[in-house]
Design an enzyme around this catalytic site. Structure first.
Site, short mmCIF file in Angstrom:
data_model
loop_
_atom_site.label_atom_id
_atom_site.label_comp_id
_atom_site.label_asym_id
_atom_site.label_seq_id
_atom_site.Cartn_x
_atom_site.Cartn_y
_atom_site.Cartn_z
N CYS A 183 16.17 -7.16 -34.46
CA CYS A 183 16.31 -6.43 -35.72
C CYS A 183 15.14 -5.44 -35.87
O CYS A 183 15.01 -4.52 -35.08
CB CYS A 183 16.44 -7.40 -36.89
SG CYS A 183 17.08 -6.60 -38.39
N HIS A 243 21.13 -9.83 -35.51
CA HIS A 243 20.45 -11.12 -35.44
C HIS A 243 21.23 -12.05 -34.50
O HIS A 243 22.20 -12.67 -34.94
CB HIS A 243 20.35 -11.76 -36.83
CG HIS A 243 19.35 -11.09 -37.72
ND1 HIS A 243 18.01 -11.42 -37.70
CD2 HIS A 243 19.49 -10.11 -38.64
CE1 HIS A 243 17.37 -10.67 -38.59
NE2 HIS A 243 18.24 -9.86 -39.16
N GLU A 259 20.47 -14.91 -33.49
CA GLU A 259 20.35 -16.30 -33.94
C GLU A 259 21.33 -16.62 -35.07
O GLU A 259 21.52 -17.79 -35.40
CB GLU A 259 18.92 -16.58 -34.38
CG GLU A 259 18.49 -16.01 -35.72
CD GLU A 259 18.12 -14.54 -35.70
OE1 GLU A 259 17.63 -14.05 -36.73
OE2 GLU A 259 18.32 -13.87 -34.65
#
Length: 212
Positions: A79, A187, A189
């Site tokens: 990011c 992102h 994750e």
């Protein structure tokens, strides 16, 4: 061990939990010795580009990251962390980045070619278009959806450094890279199976560099 760089502006918890899920040892740290001993580095980021660079410089981490990346240690920017890899950003004026990749960071205009307004920040799930599907970080990835939250995106980059893109009124560089330096605008994750595959590929790349 993967070092998650702590400079006070990263989503450290979610990245840490993601590495736990895929079974890789990690350490959240700003200690230079930890970074030097790590198999790879993850530079997360949430917030404003100039504030992030100020903190990296205050901690002396900008020089450490640049040196280790130059020596071939795998580095993943996530990011805002991806944007920091580039030469400069226009957020809040013109600010220099780490300069590890070619390009600049600019804000979405908020208007399409027809002059109609669109929402900024870009927030939501977008499908990846793979430009270099044979790249190691893209192994097993078929162009799934990933989760974006950002108001700025990269322009004027080298075509050979664009690994995957997404579309939000303009082409958005989604995964970028040159040699051992990788960036993901979204992102991973928070991006389900596709994000986990991408993180696993990066961590595997770190292991291969170590053993190689």
């Amino acid at each position: 061990m993967i070092a998650i760089i702590d400079y006070g502006m990263g989503n450290l918890h979610s990245v840490s939990k993601a590495l736990e899920r895929i079974g890789y040892a990690y350490k959240v740290t700003s200690d230079r010795q930890d970074l030097e001993q790590a198999d790879g580095l993850i530079l997360p980021g949430v917030g404003a580009f100039p504030d992030a660079m100020k903190e990296l410089e205050r901690l002396g981490l900008d020089a450490v990251i640049g040196r280790l990346a130059g020596e071939g240690k795998p580095l993943l920017g996530i990011c805002l962390g991806m944007q920091l890899l580039f030469a400069r950003s226009e957020e809040g004026g013109v600010h220099q980045g780490l300069g590890l990749l070619n390009g600049r960071v600019r804000r979405f205009s908020g208007r399409n070619k027809q002059g109609e307004r669109y929402k900024v920040p870009h927030m939501g799930w977008n499908r990846l278009e793979l430009h270099q599907p044979d790249h190691p970080v893209l192994q097993g990835v078929k162009g799934g959806y990933t989760y974006f939250v950002h108001s700025y995106y990269v322009t004027d980059m080298l075509p050979e450094e664009l690994l995957a893109s997404a579309f939000y009124h303009v082409q958005v560089p989604a995964i970028v890279g040159r040699d051992n330096v990788i960036g993901m605008q979204f992102h991973p994750e928070k991006s389900g199976p596709t994000g986990m595959q991408l993180l696993d590929n990066f961590c595997r790349l770190c292991s291969e560099v170590k053993t190689g």
